[in-house]
Write an enzyme that holds these catalytic residues in place. Sequence first.
Site, short mmCIF file in Angstrom:
data_model
loop_
_atom_site.label_atom_id
_atom_site.label_comp_id
_atom_site.label_asym_id
_atom_site.label_seq_id
_atom_site.Cartn_x
_atom_site.Cartn_y
_atom_site.Cartn_z
CE LYS A 9 -4.01 -2.83 2.11
NZ LYS A 9 -4.76 -2.38 3.49
CE1 TYR A 49 -9.24 -2.92 0.55
CE2 TYR A 49 -8.76 -1.45 -0.50
CZ TYR A 49 -8.62 -2.34 0.85
OH TYR A 49 -7.20 -2.76 0.78
NE ARG A 85 -6.07 -13.23 4.87
CZ ARG A 85 -6.72 -11.26 4.62
NH1 ARG A 85 -6.81 -10.78 3.72
NH2 ARG A 85 -7.96 -11.49 5.14
NE ARG A 102 -2.01 -6.65 6.32
CZ ARG A 102 -2.65 -7.29 6.75
NH1 ARG A 102 -3.60 -7.48 6.65
NH2 ARG A 102 -3.02 -6.18 4.88
CG ASN A 112 -3.44 -2.66 6.93
OD1 ASN A 112 -3.14 -1.94 6.09
ND2 ASN A 112 -4.33 -3.62 7.56
CG HIS A 115 -4.83 -6.22 -0.35
ND1 HIS A 115 -5.88 -6.98 0.03
CD2 HIS A 115 -4.35 -6.68 -1.67
CE1 HIS A 115 -6.82 -7.85 -0.68
NE2 HIS A 115 -5.56 -8.03 -1.56
CD GLU A 126 -8.34 -9.53 -3.90
OE1 GLU A 126 -7.09 -9.47 -3.93
OE2 GLU A 126 -9.35 -9.28 -2.92
P1 ATP Z 1 -6.65 -6.28 3.38
O1 ATP Z 1 -7.81 -6.28 2.40
O2 ATP Z 1 -5.96 -4.95 3.22
O3 ATP Z 1 -5.82 -7.36 3.06
P2 ATP Z 1 -8.10 -7.62 5.05
O4 ATP Z 1 -8.47 -8.39 4.19
O5 ATP Z 1 -7.15 -7.56 5.83
O6 ATP Z 1 -6.73 -6.19 4.69
P3 ATP Z 1 -10.70 -6.28 5.87
O7 ATP Z 1 -11.31 -5.88 7.22
O8 ATP Z 1 -10.91 -6.40 4.38
O9 ATP Z 1 -9.47 -6.75 6.20
O10 ATP Z 1 -9.63 -4.52 5.28
C1 ATP Z 1 -9.61 -4.75 4.11
C2 ATP Z 1 -8.87 -2.77 4.82
O11 ATP Z 1 -9.55 -1.79 5.39
C3 ATP Z 1 -7.46 -3.24 6.00
O12 ATP Z 1 -6.40 -3.06 5.06
C4 ATP Z 1 -7.28 -1.79 6.19
O13 ATP Z 1 -5.90 -1.10 5.41
C5 ATP Z 1 -8.62 -1.10 5.76
N1 ATP Z 1 -9.26 -0.76 7.99
C6 ATP Z 1 -10.33 -2.37 7.76
N2 ATP Z 1 -10.53 -1.80 9.33
C7 ATP Z 1 -9.89 -0.98 9.90
C8 ATP Z 1 -10.55 0.28 10.02
N3 ATP Z 1 -11.05 -0.27 11.61
N4 ATP Z 1 -9.81 1.32 10.07
C9 ATP Z 1 -9.37 2.34 9.24
N5 ATP Z 1 -9.11 1.09 9.09
C10 ATP Z 1 -9.58 -0.58 8.43
#
Ligand code: ATP
Length: 137
Positions: A9, A49, A85, A102, A112, A115, A126
């Site tokens: 990111k 997203y 993951r 992370r 974080n 992705h 994707e």
């Molecule tokens: P990613 O899709 O980035 O790998 P993930 O699948 O582990 O992450 P998701 O729950 O899909 O997690 O969230 C996608 C992204 O949205 C997270 O990686 C983070 O950047 C952001 N995000 C998720 N929860 C929060 C939160 N509470 N506050 C801010 N950003 C968040």
Amino acid sequence: LERSFIAVKPDGVERGLVGEIVRRFETRGFKILALQLVHPSEELLREHYADLAGKAFFPKLLAYMQSGPVAAFVIQGKGAVKIGRAMLGATNPQESAPGTIRADFALDIGKNVCHGSDSVEAAEKEIALWFGENLKS
Ligand code: ATP
């Protein structure tokens, strides 16, 4: 062979972590099939997203993902999605296990660093979204 979509990111790119993160996947044994710096459009991010559109943090997430280029890449190898993951660690870096990307490079869920696709189906979607026709399975 299984593929997964991984992205560094904008915070990770800005901090110069692309090489380190790609290296971890290479040395684990995955093949890098494609790698590109992308400035994602809002349209692409809304699609990527789509399941988070209703969340309170969604506008911040869009802004974060457009704050600079994203290093998008595709790994290929046995267990690419699950191992990918696991190598990233829990979404919230406060909960990521030591040794994961992370945990090693982030503290804040809003920044974080990376992705990774969460299923084989998501990975293929994707890859098509970020790389288009270039990498169709
Ligand atoms: P990613 O899709 O980035 O790998 P993930 O699948 O582990 O992450 P998701 O729950 O899909 O997690 O969230 C996608 C992204 O949205 C997270 O990686 C983070 O950047 C952001 N995000 C998720 N929860 C929060 C939160 N509470 N506050 C801010 N950003 C968040």
